[in-house]
Design an enzyme around this catalytic site. Structure first.
Site, PDB file in Angstrom:
ATOM      1  N   LYS A   1      -0.657  -8.935 -23.298  1.00 34.63           N
ATOM      2  CA  LYS A   1      -0.668  -9.711 -24.330  1.00 34.63           C
ATOM      3  C   LYS A   1      -1.124  -9.633 -25.610  1.00 34.63           C
ATOM      4  O   LYS A   1      -1.785 -10.763 -26.427  1.00 34.63           O
ATOM      5  CB  LYS A   1      -0.388 -11.491 -23.461  1.00 34.63           C
TER       6      LYS A   1
ATOM      7  N   GLY B   1      -1.345  -7.286 -27.920  1.00 34.15           N
ATOM      8  CA  GLY B   1      -0.752  -6.636 -29.175  1.00 34.15           C
ATOM      9  C   GLY B   1      -0.378  -5.156 -28.769  1.00 34.15           C
ATOM     10  O   GLY B   1       0.173  -3.966 -29.450  1.00 34.15           O
TER      11      GLY B   1
ATOM     12  N   TRP C   1       3.477  -3.618 -29.641  1.00 30.68           N
ATOM     13  CA  TRP C   1       3.070  -3.317 -31.816  1.00 30.68           C
ATOM     14  C   TRP C   1       2.647  -2.104 -31.525  1.00 30.68           C
ATOM     15  O   TRP C   1       3.269  -1.036 -32.551  1.00 30.68           O
ATOM     16  CB  TRP C   1       2.036  -4.744 -31.860  1.00 30.68           C
TER      17      TRP C   1
ATOM     18  N   LYS D   1       0.658   4.069 -21.906  1.00 30.35           N
ATOM     19  CA  LYS D   1       0.303   2.624 -21.676  1.00 30.35           C
ATOM     20  C   LYS D   1      -0.520   2.113 -20.415  1.00 30.35           C
ATOM     21  O   LYS D   1       0.432   2.350 -19.272  1.00 30.35           O
ATOM     22  CB  LYS D   1       1.513   1.505 -21.760  1.00 30.35           C
TER      23      LYS D   1
ATOM     24  N   HIS E   1      -2.720  -0.983 -18.192  1.00 24.73           N
ATOM     25  CA  HIS E   1      -3.298  -2.662 -18.423  1.00 24.73           C
ATOM     26  C   HIS E   1      -4.810  -2.417 -17.436  1.00 24.73           C
ATOM     27  O   HIS E   1      -5.607  -3.749 -17.478  1.00 24.73           O
ATOM     28  CB  HIS E   1      -3.018  -3.836 -18.203  1.00 24.73           C
TER      29      HIS E   1
ATOM     30  N   SER F   1      -0.197 -17.071 -25.171  1.00 29.26           N
ATOM     31  CA  SER F   1       0.703 -16.112 -24.760  1.00 29.26           C
ATOM     32  C   SER F   1       1.334 -15.819 -23.487  1.00 29.26           C
ATOM     33  O   SER F   1       2.227 -15.227 -22.861  1.00 29.26           O
ATOM     34  CB  SER F   1       0.826 -14.766 -25.617  1.00 29.26           C
TER      35      SER F   1
ATOM     36  N   TYR G   1      -5.918  -7.847 -32.712  1.00 29.85           N
ATOM     37  CA  TYR G   1      -4.996  -8.125 -32.688  1.00 29.85           C
ATOM     38  C   TYR G   1      -4.562  -8.973 -33.793  1.00 29.85           C
ATOM     39  O   TYR G   1      -4.132  -8.739 -35.121  1.00 29.85           O
ATOM     40  CB  TYR G   1      -4.599  -9.071 -31.963  1.00 29.85           C
TER      41      TYR G   1
ATOM     42  N   PHE H   1       6.375  -7.735 -37.192  1.00 28.89           N
ATOM     43  CA  PHE H   1       6.759  -9.234 -35.736  1.00 28.89           C
ATOM     44  C   PHE H   1       8.265  -9.159 -35.628  1.00 28.89           C
ATOM     45  O   PHE H   1       9.139  -8.924 -34.711  1.00 28.89           O
ATOM     46  CB  PHE H   1       6.249 -10.689 -36.142  1.00 28.89           C
TER      47      PHE H   1
ATOM     48  N   ARG I   1       7.424 -13.968 -29.409  1.00 29.14           N
ATOM     49  CA  ARG I   1       7.478 -15.334 -28.787  1.00 29.14           C
ATOM     50  C   ARG I   1       7.779 -15.407 -30.228  1.00 29.14           C
ATOM     51  O   ARG I   1       8.082 -15.935 -30.882  1.00 29.14           O
ATOM     52  CB  ARG I   1       6.638 -15.530 -27.524  1.00 29.14           C
TER      53      ARG I   1
END
Ligand code: PPS
Length: 298
Positions: A55, A57, A60, A113, A115, A145, A200, A236, A262
């Site tokens: 959460k 970014g 994005w 990607k 995490h 988020s 972010y 966004f 969101r």
């Protein structure tokens, strides 16, 4: 495609699996089943890794990177959903092609990607000296988020109430562990590795400046009008309206509970934290962040 068809009945039975600890880090239950393939994953020299705490970014910056790679060509960037263009290394679930499988079949240059915490990243990324972009976001907005994401993405355990969730988050017992450990671990990594550390809040403040930073890091020169185009297409609202960016085609999510795209703002925590929760959190934050020079704008 990242996922094959899965019946609503099958999906129902797979909802809300408990977290599983791998290498000291809590992860999404089904991800643990594919852990061996993650550990032995073979990175390639030309890979670009996008690492984030959830959460912060990820989507994005992924869209920005894909557009930069494609010279700002929006049509090319619409060739697939973001989770297909930028596979999620450690993801695995019934009915979905795992991240490692997706990546093995992919031509270079790959954008990946993850995490994962820095100390859990498969060692081939270090051995191949891959470029890495890390995006961090302030702890309070991430908490909010992530809470809403837990509610809508049912590959996670139940969130519990907001107050319960906030405690779990501070304990680091959420998927991918402690926010503080994550952002600090990657902050240290930048001292010894080719890593661009983005915030972010900086991206919100001046997106064009941050897009240029990413371009420079990727050794890509693009004219100002392309920077402008990338900026427009990664706002966004543009990403919220874009089915290739907004996760509307991804299973395991119920956007009617809370949309993936969101709010996309800084400071939403003020609408969620009570005064008491904020005091408790500030205490946690001081304790966890006293040993780093990394600072955030909340
Ligand atoms: S994930 O699931 O971890 O990959 O999620 P991630 O993409 O890291 O983070 C989702 C949050 O980022 C917001 N977002 C954006 N903000 C501003 N501009 C753009 N273009 C943008 N794209 C995604 C998204 O809305 C989530 O934040 P919240 O606060 O929940 O709105």
């Amino acid at each position: 495609m990242a996922h094959s068809n899965i019946t609503p009945e099958e999906l129902e039975s797979l909802k809300r699996p408990p977290l599983v600890w791998v290498d000291g880090m809590p992860t999404i239950g089904p991800f643990a089943a594919n852990w061996d393939n993650v550990v032995k994953f073979q990175a390639r020299e030309e890979d670009l890794l996008i690492a984030t705490y959830p959460k912060s970014g990820t989507t994005w910056v992924s869209k920005i990177v894909d557009l930069i790679m494609n010279g700002g060509d929006m049509e090319k960037s619409q060739r697939g959903a973001i989770f297909e263009l930028v596979p999620f290394l450690e993801s695995a679930a019934p009915g979905i092609t795992s991240g490692t499988e997706q990546l093995e079949k992919m031509d270079s240059p790959r954008v990946i990607k993850t995490h994962l915490q820095a100390d859990v990243l498969p060692k081939s990324f270090w051995e191949k000296n891959c470029k890495m972009i890390y995006v961090a976001r302030n702890a309070k907005d991430v908490a909010v988020s992530y809470y809403h994401f837990y509610r809508m993405a049912y590959g996670h355990p139940e969130s519990g109430t907001w107050d319960e969730y906030l405690n779990t988050y501070m304990e680091g017992n959420v998927a991918f562990g402690s926010w503080a450990k994550h952002v600090k671990g990657w902050w240290e990594t930048r001292k010894k590795h080719k890593l661009l550390y983005l915030l972010y809040e900086d991206m919100l403040e001046d997106p064009r400046r941050e897009i240029r930073k990413v371009m420079k890091f990727m050794d890509k020169e693009l004219p100002e009008e392309i920077v402008e185009k990338i900026h427009t297409n990664t706002s966004f609202q543009a990403m919220k309206d874009n089915p290739m960016a907004n996760y509307s085609t991804f299973p395991y999510m119920d956007h009617s509970v809370s949309p993936f795209m969101r709010k996309g703002i800084r400071g939403d925590w003020k609408n969620q934290f009570t005064v008491a929760q904020n005091e408790r959190f500030d205490e946690y934050y001081r304790r966890e962040m006293s040993d780093t020079d990394l600072t955030f704008r909340m």
